[in-house]
Each structure stands twice: as C-alpha cells, then as structure tokens.
Design an enzyme around this catalytic site. Structure first.
Site, PDB file in Angstrom:
ATOM      1  N   GLU A   9      -5.997  -3.911  -0.887  1.00 41.20           N
ATOM      2  CA  GLU A   9      -6.253  -4.912  -0.084  1.00 41.20           C
ATOM      3  C   GLU A   9      -7.413  -5.984  -0.655  1.00 41.20           C
ATOM      4  OE1 GLU A   9      -5.750  -2.054   0.956  1.00 41.20           O
ATOM      5  OE2 GLU A   9      -4.469  -1.690   2.722  1.00 41.20           O
ATOM      6  N   THR A  64       0.725  -1.097   0.004  1.00 42.04           N
ATOM      7  CA  THR A  64      -0.073   0.134   0.051  1.00 42.04           C
ATOM      8  C   THR A  64       0.832   1.173  -0.136  1.00 42.04           C
ATOM      9  OG1 THR A  64      -0.096   0.254   2.403  1.00 42.04           O
ATOM     10  CG2 THR A  64      -1.639  -1.127   1.396  1.00 42.04           C
ATOM     11  N   LYS A  97     -15.737  16.943  10.732  1.00 40.29           N
ATOM     12  CA  LYS A  97     -16.684  16.932  11.804  1.00 40.29           C
ATOM     13  C   LYS A  97     -17.064  18.194  12.313  1.00 40.29           C
ATOM     14  CE  LYS A  97     -15.419  12.129  13.282  1.00 40.29           C
ATOM     15  NZ  LYS A  97     -13.978  11.996  12.898  1.00 40.29           N
ATOM     16  N   TRP A 131     -21.271  14.650  10.560  1.00 39.39           N
ATOM     17  CA  TRP A 131     -20.151  14.341   9.659  1.00 39.39           C
ATOM     18  C   TRP A 131     -20.505  15.305   8.313  1.00 39.39           C
ATOM     19  CZ3 TRP A 131     -19.271   8.383   9.644  1.00 39.39           C
ATOM     20  CH2 TRP A 131     -18.683   8.043  10.735  1.00 39.39           C
TER      21      TRP A 131
HETATM   22  P1  ADP Z   1      -3.344   3.273  -1.528  1.00 34.01           P
HETATM   23  O1  ADP Z   1      -2.452   2.448  -1.691  1.00 34.01           O
HETATM   24  O2  ADP Z   1      -3.529   4.577  -1.690  1.00 34.01           O
HETATM   25  O3  ADP Z   1      -4.319   3.152  -0.259  1.00 34.01           O
HETATM   26  P2  ADP Z   1      -5.391   1.979  -2.757  1.00 34.01           P
HETATM   27  O4  ADP Z   1      -5.827   2.179  -4.347  1.00 34.01           O
HETATM   28  O5  ADP Z   1      -5.593   0.698  -2.024  1.00 34.01           O
HETATM   29  O6  ADP Z   1      -4.314   2.871  -2.702  1.00 34.01           O
HETATM   30  O7  ADP Z   1      -6.691   3.081  -2.129  1.00 34.01           O
HETATM   31  C1  ADP Z   1      -7.961   2.602  -1.805  1.00 34.01           C
HETATM   32  C2  ADP Z   1      -8.837   3.764  -1.437  1.00 34.01           C
HETATM   33  O8  ADP Z   1      -8.954   4.555  -2.383  1.00 34.01           O
HETATM   34  C3  ADP Z   1     -10.315   3.294  -0.870  1.00 34.01           C
HETATM   35  O9  ADP Z   1     -10.311   2.547   0.453  1.00 34.01           O
HETATM   36  C4  ADP Z   1     -10.959   4.428  -1.264  1.00 34.01           C
HETATM   37  O10 ADP Z   1     -10.722   5.347  -0.031  1.00 34.01           O
HETATM   38  C5  ADP Z   1     -10.118   4.939  -2.328  1.00 34.01           C
HETATM   39  N1  ADP Z   1     -11.029   4.849  -3.357  1.00 34.01           N
HETATM   40  C6  ADP Z   1     -10.943   3.971  -4.625  1.00 34.01           C
HETATM   41  N2  ADP Z   1     -11.801   3.971  -5.493  1.00 34.01           N
HETATM   42  C7  ADP Z   1     -12.600   4.946  -5.065  1.00 34.01           C
HETATM   43  C8  ADP Z   1     -13.838   5.703  -5.588  1.00 34.01           C
HETATM   44  N3  ADP Z   1     -14.343   5.182  -6.769  1.00 34.01           N
HETATM   45  N4  ADP Z   1     -14.393   6.831  -4.969  1.00 34.01           N
HETATM   46  C9  ADP Z   1     -13.790   7.002  -3.713  1.00 34.01           C
HETATM   47  N5  ADP Z   1     -12.873   6.679  -3.132  1.00 34.01           N
HETATM   48  C10 ADP Z   1     -12.205   5.677  -3.801  1.00 34.01           C
END
Ligand code: ADP
Length: 558
Positions: free
Chosen positions: A344, A199, A455, A460
């Site tokens: 993940e 990640t 917040k 929220w």
């Molecule tokens: P990183 O390594 O930056 O965490 P990831 O691709 O695993 O990269 O990131 C996943 C996160 O990206 C998700 O938990 C969410 O917060 C955000 N995400 C992915 N797709 C979307 C989407 N279509 N809209 C909003 N948030 C998104």
C-alpha cells in the site's frame, strides 16, 4: 483527465515559471537510453542461460512491444497482466505497458490458483504475458477467465508450447519481431494509473493497489536518495525481490533513473545461484526478504565462500534478524540496510541509516539503532496512535498503531473508491496494521503486526523481539513466536523453532537463553521444534497458519 478524488487546488497566476511536464514512466527509460544507453542489463533466463543487453536495447524492444500492444487493441487504462520472474522481457513490459498508457498488472504466481483467477477477473485483465514456468497456471486461468482475450508466452518461436487449451496463444518474440521500433510515447496526465499489484490476501480476498505514474516516479526519486536505498550509477544492482511483488521495491525504475547496471536473477533464488550471479556480475547491492538472505548466508558458510564486490543488502518485508545482520557484517563485510514498507506504500516507508550525531556512539549502540526499521524518507509521514486514535509520544518505548500518509501511499483500494476511503483512512492517515515505537530521533521500530501481538495479562508482548533472541542462538535456523491460550494470562508466548542441520539444543536451553535479554515475563513458556515453518506467497512466515496448527498446544505452565 483528472481523477475526481483530487481536490481542485487554487492555481497561482502564471508569472513565468518552470515547464509543465507530466511525470511519466516512459520518461525513465527514455532517459536511461539517452544518457546511460550502454549500461548493461543481465538476466538469468527461465531457460537457465544468461542473457545480456543494454538499456538502449531494452528501450528499443519496449517501443516494439508498445506497438504490438496497440495492434492487439490495448487502450489507455486497460489492464495487461504478467506472470513472470525478474528478467529482461518483464522489464520491457514494465515500460511498454505503463508507458503506452495501459496498466501493468503484476500477478504473484505463488498465490493459490483460485486467488489468481479471482485477481485476473477482478482486474479485468485483457491479456496475460507469462514465463513458460507458469504454463500450467495459465491453463487453469484460461479455463476460468471471462475477460482475458489472449495469452503471450514470453519466449521465442522454437520454445513455444503446443497449443493446449490456451485460447489465442501468442509468442513474445514474434510480437516483437513483427513490430516497428518507431513509437512516440504518449503524453498524458501524470495521475493516470500505471501499475496494479494485489496484496497477498492472508486475510480475505487479495486487494488491488493501483499506483499512478506520478506516485511511481516520486517513489523512484525518493528511494534513490543516499539515506534511502542509495541507488547510484556506480552500483550493480540485483533485485531479488520479485517484479511481481510491489514492483520489485521500485528498482526497475530507480536503477534506470540512476543508470545502475541491473542484474535480474530469474527463477533461481537459492543461495548457490545467487552467489554465482553476484560473483560473476560484480553485484554490489541486492534487495529482498530475510528468507532469501538466510539461504545465501547458509550456502556461503557451508562452502566457506566470500564475496568480491558485494557490499550491501537491502532487507525488508519482515523484520531483519540482528544475528543475520551481524554475521553478514562481521564475516563477509556486507552491510544489511533495514527497510520497512508495504504494498500500500509503493512500498518504501522507512530506511535505517545513522545520522551524524550517532557516529561517535560505541558500535553496540549503533548496531541497536540499525536493527530498527528506521527513519521515514521525505514524502512519507508517520505517527503512532492508541486505539482511540490519540497520538502517542516518540519516546522509543510507547507502542501504538502505526499510521502513514504521503503521495505514494494508498488512498483507497482498486475499485473500492466510492465506498471505502471513509473507513479505510483515519483523518487522512492509512492504518498500516503494524504496531511500533518511535524514538525521539524519529526512528521507528515495529514490535508486531497488530494481529500477531501476544496479549498476556492485558499487556502486549512483541513477538519480533522474542524471535530475534531465539535466532541469535547458534543452533536456531528460524523461529516464530505466537500467543497460545493460557487460562490465567489469556495468552502466553510459545516459541516455534527450526534447528540448524546437525545442531542440537533442548527446550530448556533455549528458554534459558532469554535470561537477561528480555523482561522475565516475556520469556516463552514453551518451545516446539518443527522441520519447517509455513511461508506465504511473498516469502513471509505465515503466523496465522502456525497459530492454527498449534491452537490446541497445552503449555506446561498451565
Ligand atoms: P503483504 O502483501 O504480505 O501484506 P507487504 O509487503 O505489503 O506484503 O507487507 C507489508 C507488511 O510487512 C508490513 O505492514 C509489515 O507488517 C511487514 N514488514 C515489512 N517490512 C518489515 C520490516 N522491516 N520489519 C517488520 N515487518 C515488516
């Protein structure tokens, strides 16, 4: 070899059933060679030129590379890293490394060099393959690494860099040339590890997510379905999402599984380069994060260009701005397919397509649905819960912490297997760190990442909705909304905006543009104009950095 964490399920007595064939990544490239052998794979190389060959050629060279890996002493389970763009050599490594039983570790070269050194050490990488673009990165890695036995430059003999402090530097094309293409892909347990991806580590050290052959193949199957990414043999697919980020959302596997022509854009991801490749190769669908599509849209609008064959963009990684969805559809006849997932989750969780009972709805209502992150695909289940873990209703309004589970969802991070699952999973579900609503039809909408939620007075405010309103303003190129300190309300929304070149808009005009679009108390208290927003290693806007920079911002409403 069965991993210890797989429970021993009761086995039914054999009554004469189906064949037992483990699901292995090598079977995908064997299938593509045998049944779509002549289909093309086109790559823009680091050198700038265009390379083309077929799935059959790819399979042959992957077998040669598998032999080369064996000669280098790479064994089952060993990690072999890549620092590379989307290109044919990287694709060969996807199959050669995992197919031979080793673990392909795709390193994100946009991470900080210190993080890269940490990752390579943590993964105990045995060899590193790299595109020439990353020569300096490799030099600094070589100075620190304790485990890497050699480095392979993904180029031919004539372009090899001078030996320059990189121990055991080898040439990719030499390895291929000196290896036979006679190689029998080994057969082993489908639960064996195939691929490792870290990640991005915006909070703390990057964490390793280890996929298996089984999880990868299930994900490739499921993601190809019509209501998922709809991967077919009629598509010309161009994954812009990097092969160093969550396996380019599985396209290197799903395209080969379906026999789609594959176009790999290499390092040039600007609007002009992408447009050229789309037009030259007849690309029908592409996939990537919103920032990439901003670049493409901006370029075609500036140059008054269109698209001949391009029909679909699969967008994810961050929320898709509705204004961009509208521009692509109305001006260019390109549909944006909104998807959500995470490293993940291999990564795909949800995709937004309509059901038949939506088809009679007015266009604006259909558009409102398509802006959501969408419906789970079979294999993934999801729920929203409150902070005490109680499940919340699917009414499209109640926000909760989003949890997921499924056979391609992480159980525990790499090397943390013994201690972590109990804390990581909640009753067998993985907390995503996202806050979302789910409607009665099962359509999920992310309102925020839990750490980005604003917040205000105990309630929220979803920053994504505010950003979407701002982005719909004709003068706004990019927007991010963060919470900043307010003595009465704890936090109030502050809008941070990059204006389009030559466009003018004032703070008050932008604030007025929220009237009637969100609840009045959601309206941002202030606007800050900036030249650019900070972007992280996966192309996402770094909200924590914006919060840091603006932490002393004094709102006019104080
Ligand atoms: P990183 O390594 O930056 O965490 P990831 O691709 O695993 O990269 O990131 C996943 C996160 O990206 C998700 O938990 C969410 O917060 C955000 N995400 C992915 N797709 C979307 C989407 N279509 N809209 C909003 N948030 C998104």
């Amino acid at each position: 070899m069965t991993p210890d964490n797989i429970p021993d399920y009761p086995k039914s007595p054999s009554m004469g059933q189906m064949m037992h064939q483990p699901m292995l990544i090598s079977s995908i490239i064997q299938h593509a060679d045998r049944h779509f052998g002549g289909k093309e794979i086109v790559s823009r190389r680091v050198e700038g030129d265009i390379h083309r060959y077929t799935y059959r050629d790819c399979h042959k060279r992957a077998r040669q590379m598998a032999n080369a890996l064996e000669k280098l002493g790479v064994r089952m389970g060993d990690r072999v890293a890549t620092l590379a763009w989307n290109g044919y050599r990287h694709l060969e490594l996807y199959y050669a490394i995992s197919g031979s039983g080793a673990v392909l570790h795709t390193i994100n070269p946009r991470l900080h060099p210190e993080q890269i050194a940490y990752i390579a050490d943590h993964a105990e990488d045995s060899y590193v393959f790299f595109d020439l673009t990353f020569l300096d990165l490799v030099k600094s890695l070589a100075a620190h690494s304790k485990t890497v036995k050699g480095y392979i430059a993904m180029t031919d003999r004539h372009r090899m860099p001078a030996a320059s402090g990189i121990p055991n530097l080898m040439c990719y094309e030499d390895l291929i040339e000196n290896s036979s293409d006679r190689y029998a892909w080994p057969v082993f347990d489908e639960n064996s590890a195939s691929t490792l991806c870290y990640t991005s580590g915006t909070t703390g050290n990057p964490k390793g997510v280890l996929y298996s052959h089984r999880s990868t193949i299930l994900h490739a199957y499921a993601s190809s379905l019509p209501d998922a990414l709809n991967v077919s043999g009629r598509e010309v697919l161009m994954p812009v999402v990097p092969m160093f980020h969550v396996n380019a959302w599985g396209f290197p596997y799903s395209a080969a599984l379906a026999g789609a022509k594959l176009v790999l854009p290499g390092p040039m991801l600007d609007g002009q380069s992408l447009h050229e490749l789309i037009e030259q190769e007849g690309v029908t669908a592409s996939a990537g994060v919103p920032t990439v599509w901003h670049g493409l849209l901006h370029y075609v609008e500036r140059k008054s260009l269109g698209f001949k064959s391009f029909r679909r963009i699969i967008i994810g990684g961050s929320a898709c701005p509705p204004a961009m969805m509208k521009s692509f559809r109305e001006k260019h006849n390109v549909e944006l397919l909104h998807t959500w997932g995470m490293t993940e989750m291999s990564p795909l969780g949800t995709v937004c397509t309509l059901q038949n009972h939506h088809m009679h709805l007015p266009q604006t209502e259909q558009e409102a649905i398509l802006q959501k992150q969408g419906h789970v695909i079979y294999g993934v289940d999801m729920k929203i819960v409150d902070d005490a873990g109680n499940e919340l209703p699917w009414d499209g309004r109640t926000c909760g912490n989003l949890l997921v589970r499924g056979p391609w969802v992480l159980e525990s991070y790499f090397k943390n297997g013994d201690s972590e699952p109990a804390q990581l999973l909640q009753d067998g579900w993985l907390p995503t760190g996202d806050v979302a609503t789910i409607d009665a039809d099962g359509y999920m909408q992310i309102t925020d990442r839990s750490k980005d939620v604003i917040k205000s007075g105990g309630e929220w405010i979803g920053s994504i909705e505010l950003e979407n309103v701002a982005m719909a303003h004709p003068a706004v190129q990019q927007a991010a909304c963060i919470g900043v300190f307010h003595p009465k309300w704890d936090e109030r929304p502050l809008l941070v905006v990059v204006k389009k070149a030559d466009a003018e808009v004032t703070r008050d005009e932008l604030i007025d543009s929220f009237a009637g679009k969100v609840a009045k108390w959601w309206t941002p208290d202030d606007v800050v104009f900036v030249d650019a927003l900070p972007v992280g290693a996966t192309g996402k806007i770094l909200k924590n950095e914006i919060r840091n920079r603006l932490r002393h911002h004094r709102l006019p409403t104080i």
